[in-house]
Design a protein around this motif. Structure first.
Motif, PDB file in Angstrom:
ATOM      1  N   LYS A 157      23.859  -5.398   0.293  1.00 55.64           N
ATOM      2  CA  LYS A 157      22.770  -6.011   1.451  1.00 55.64           C
ATOM      3  C   LYS A 157      22.842  -5.722   2.720  1.00 55.64           C
ATOM      4  CE  LYS A 157      22.870 -10.161  -1.463  1.00 55.64           C
ATOM      5  NZ  LYS A 157      23.086 -11.894  -1.614  1.00 55.64           N
ATOM      6  N   GLU A 158      23.761  -4.762   3.234  1.00 56.16           N
ATOM      7  CA  GLU A 158      23.775  -4.187   4.366  1.00 56.16           C
ATOM      8  C   GLU A 158      22.539  -3.362   4.702  1.00 56.16           C
ATOM      9  OE1 GLU A 158      27.568  -2.612   5.388  1.00 56.16           O
ATOM     10  OE2 GLU A 158      28.324  -3.247   3.310  1.00 56.16           O
ATOM     11  N   LYS A 159      21.993  -3.312   5.848  1.00 61.49           N
ATOM     12  CA  LYS A 159      20.912  -2.654   6.223  1.00 61.49           C
ATOM     13  C   LYS A 159      21.493  -1.432   7.229  1.00 61.49           C
ATOM     14  CE  LYS A 159      18.078  -4.828   3.923  1.00 61.49           C
ATOM     15  NZ  LYS A 159      17.222  -4.310   2.924  1.00 61.49           N
ATOM     16  N   ARG A 239      22.547   4.278   1.933  1.00 64.86           N
ATOM     17  CA  ARG A 239      21.175   4.727   1.562  1.00 64.86           C
ATOM     18  C   ARG A 239      20.205   3.795   1.442  1.00 64.86           C
ATOM     19  NH1 ARG A 239      21.227   8.698  -3.505  1.00 64.86           N
ATOM     20  NH2 ARG A 239      21.539   6.760  -4.586  1.00 64.86           N
ATOM     21  N   GLU A 240      19.061   3.774   2.320  1.00 63.61           N
ATOM     22  CA  GLU A 240      17.861   2.733   2.219  1.00 63.61           C
ATOM     23  C   GLU A 240      16.708   3.497   1.444  1.00 63.61           C
ATOM     24  OE1 GLU A 240      16.982   0.798   5.666  1.00 63.61           O
ATOM     25  OE2 GLU A 240      18.917  -0.270   5.912  1.00 63.61           O
ATOM     26  N   SER A 241      16.058   3.258   0.463  1.00 67.60           N
ATOM     27  CA  SER A 241      14.768   3.526  -0.086  1.00 67.60           C
ATOM     28  C   SER A 241      13.912   2.408   0.249  1.00 67.60           C
ATOM     29  CB  SER A 241      15.144   3.934  -1.545  1.00 67.60           C
ATOM     30  OG  SER A 241      15.882   4.908  -1.759  1.00 67.60           O
ATOM     31  N   CYS A 242      12.830   2.805   0.550  1.00 67.83           N
ATOM     32  CA  CYS A 242      11.664   2.057   0.839  1.00 67.83           C
ATOM     33  C   CYS A 242      10.238   2.586   0.451  1.00 67.83           C
ATOM     34  CB  CYS A 242      11.589   1.497   2.332  1.00 67.83           C
ATOM     35  SG  CYS A 242      10.219   0.243   2.758  1.00 67.83           S
ATOM     36  N   TRP A 243       9.766   2.270  -0.304  1.00 69.52           N
ATOM     37  CA  TRP A 243       8.131   2.830  -0.882  1.00 69.52           C
ATOM     38  C   TRP A 243       7.061   1.751  -0.515  1.00 69.52           C
ATOM     39  CZ3 TRP A 243       9.113   4.358  -6.604  1.00 69.52           C
ATOM     40  CH2 TRP A 243      10.477   5.319  -6.666  1.00 69.52           C
ATOM     41  N   ARG A 244       6.149   2.162   0.097  1.00 70.35           N
ATOM     42  CA  ARG A 244       4.831   1.491   0.643  1.00 70.35           C
ATOM     43  C   ARG A 244       3.700   1.985  -0.092  1.00 70.35           C
ATOM     44  NH1 ARG A 244       5.963  -1.537   5.456  1.00 70.35           N
ATOM     45  NH2 ARG A 244       8.059  -1.398   6.145  1.00 70.35           N
ATOM     46  N   GLU A 245       2.548   1.271  -0.275  1.00 69.71           N
ATOM     47  CA  GLU A 245       1.646   1.905  -0.634  1.00 69.71           C
ATOM     48  C   GLU A 245       0.430   0.895  -0.516  1.00 69.71           C
ATOM     49  OE1 GLU A 245       0.041   3.097  -5.040  1.00 69.71           O
ATOM     50  OE2 GLU A 245       1.884   3.565  -4.575  1.00 69.71           O
ATOM     51  N   THR A 246      -0.783   1.290  -0.223  1.00 74.13           N
ATOM     52  CA  THR A 246      -2.039   0.357  -0.238  1.00 74.13           C
ATOM     53  C   THR A 246      -3.299   1.493  -0.301  1.00 74.13           C
ATOM     54  OG1 THR A 246      -3.168  -1.482   0.942  1.00 74.13           O
ATOM     55  CG2 THR A 246      -2.330   0.399   2.279  1.00 74.13           C
ATOM     56  N   THR A 247      -4.433   0.643  -0.546  1.00 72.92           N
ATOM     57  CA  THR A 247      -5.564   1.483  -0.330  1.00 72.92           C
ATOM     58  C   THR A 247      -6.262   1.309   0.802  1.00 72.92           C
ATOM     59  OG1 THR A 247      -6.948  -0.376  -1.623  1.00 72.92           O
ATOM     60  CG2 THR A 247      -5.950   0.996  -3.064  1.00 72.92           C
ATOM     61  N   PHE A 248      -7.311   2.250   1.056  1.00 72.71           N
ATOM     62  CA  PHE A 248      -8.081   2.114   2.219  1.00 72.71           C
ATOM     63  C   PHE A 248      -8.940   0.897   2.189  1.00 72.71           C
ATOM     64  CE2 PHE A 248      -6.887   6.454   2.835  1.00 72.71           C
ATOM     65  CZ  PHE A 248      -7.218   6.512   4.096  1.00 72.71           C
ATOM     66  N   GLN A 249      -9.496   0.426   0.973  1.00 71.76           N
ATOM     67  CA  GLN A 249     -10.164  -0.731   0.892  1.00 71.76           C
ATOM     68  C   GLN A 249      -9.435  -1.883   1.332  1.00 71.76           C
ATOM     69  OE1 GLN A 249     -11.775  -1.513  -3.243  1.00 71.76           O
ATOM     70  NE2 GLN A 249     -12.912  -3.148  -2.596  1.00 71.76           N
ATOM     71  N   ALA A 250      -8.162  -1.863   0.891  1.00 72.79           N
ATOM     72  CA  ALA A 250      -7.375  -2.882   1.090  1.00 72.79           C
ATOM     73  C   ALA A 250      -7.036  -3.141   2.657  1.00 72.79           C
ATOM     74  CB  ALA A 250      -6.062  -3.146   0.459  1.00 72.79           C
ATOM     75  N   LEU A 251      -6.942  -2.047   3.253  1.00 74.32           N
ATOM     76  CA  LEU A 251      -6.612  -1.975   4.849  1.00 74.32           C
ATOM     77  C   LEU A 251      -7.948  -2.510   5.543  1.00 74.32           C
ATOM     78  CD1 LEU A 251      -4.693   1.276   5.353  1.00 74.32           C
ATOM     79  CD2 LEU A 251      -3.737  -1.310   5.587  1.00 74.32           C
ATOM     80  N   ALA A 252      -9.346  -1.871   4.990  1.00 68.81           N
ATOM     81  CA  ALA A 252     -10.365  -2.222   5.644  1.00 68.81           C
ATOM     82  C   ALA A 252     -10.799  -3.796   5.689  1.00 68.81           C
ATOM     83  CB  ALA A 252     -11.568  -1.434   4.971  1.00 68.81           C
TER      84      ALA A 252
END
Length: 312
Positions: A157-159, A239-252
């Protein structure tokens, strides 16, 4: 411009540059070695296609680029290269991202050619690095049994303390390496890079896969490793792994710009992308022994493609 180290700061930290012809440093029992060369030529690309069993590779593959971090006493070696990353892409085999019909013509190599995007042309990879442990026949309990590994990451749980990393600590070494890049036929960007810096207290690296399919999707997969030097050349790595994802439509829909030009730098817009996966792991290193006979633990590259430390 290449990073130039300060000899006085290196000496004060107990570090030294690698011998002539190699780029990197030795510090607190670690040898950090960077190699940057040219993109693969057609002959090597064909060889990679055969080994990866594919007819598709990124436009620019820097197949001889690599970063190697070796803990000399324990034989623990962490390394990063394009071949293993593409093995990860091949194994994950994501469904192809749908692009507007008007954009498909850009993927054509010949007029009137029909385009069938039946593979993940974004070259998205789950790759977070490769690992090797070097067997020592004189090291007793340090010898891994067949199928086991001295390298055992534990969930925690460390960061990583990014605020502390931003402090005014001398940078003894820094480099940035491109592993592969593809402009998706002028329809966006797919880019895998690694940055590393070494300080008196430890080393830090960022392995980043950045994808932008214009008008459709953005995907950011970051792996950060932070090593703190301990006493008697012991080390602790987070070791921290972070995945992010979104669509242009969701941002708009949230009022953000829909123009692809507004998303050229993932470091600036990362927080706008929702997290889809996040985990932290820890590795404690402290075995002291003379090492022999390297044994690959992970990183499925063929021996030809595993990065070796260059000699002068």
């Amino acid at each position: 411009m290449e990073w130039e180290s300060d000899d006085k700061e290196l000496k004060a930290a107990g570090a030294e540059p690698l011998p002539a012809g190699r780029r990197g440093v030795r510090i607190h029992g670690w040898e950090i070695d960077c190699r940057k060369l040219f993109i693969l030529n057609s002959v090597h690309l064909q060889r990679w296609e055969k080994e990866l069993q594919t007819t598709h590779l990124p436009e620019m593959v820097f197949g001889d680029n690599c970063l190697v971090l070796k803990h000399m006493n324990s034989g623990t070696k962490l390394f990063f290269n394009a071949f293993d990353a593409l093995v990860g892409w091949k194994h994950e085999a994501l469904s192809p991202v749908e692009v507007p019909a008007a954009a498909k013509w850009k993927f054509r190599s010949k007029p009137l050619q029909q385009v069938v995007l039946d593979y993940d042309y974004t070259f998205t990879t789950p790759y977070c690095g490769s690992e090797t442990v070097e067997r020592n026949v004189e090291c007793g309990s340090a010898i891994p049994e067949e199928g086991s590994s001295c390298i055992q990451w534990e969930d925690c749980k460390e960061k990583i303390d990014l605020v502390a990393l931003a402090s005014k600590e001398p940078i003894l070494f820094y480099d940035e390496i491109i592993l592969y890049e593809d402009e998706l036929a002028d329809n966006g960007i797919s880019l895998l890079t690694i940055k590393v810096r070494v300080m008196p207290s430890g080393w830090f690296l960022l392995l980043r896969f950045w994808l932008r399919v214009d008008g459709v999707l953005m995907r950011l997969r970051d792996t950060r490793l932070h090593c703190l030097f301990g006493e008697r050349n012991k080390s602790c790595i987070l070791r921290e792994s972070c995945w992010r994802e979104t669509t242009f439509q969701a941002l708009a829909s949230k009022g953000y710009p829909s123009d692809a030009a507004a998303y050229s730098d993932p470091s600036i817009i990362a927080d706008r992308l929702p997290i889809v996966m996040q985990k932290t792991q820890k590795l404690n290193i402290g075995v002291s022994c003379v090492v022999q006979n390297p044994i690959a633990i992970s990183g499925p590259a063929s021996p030809r493609n595993q990065p070796q430390q260059t000699s002068s």
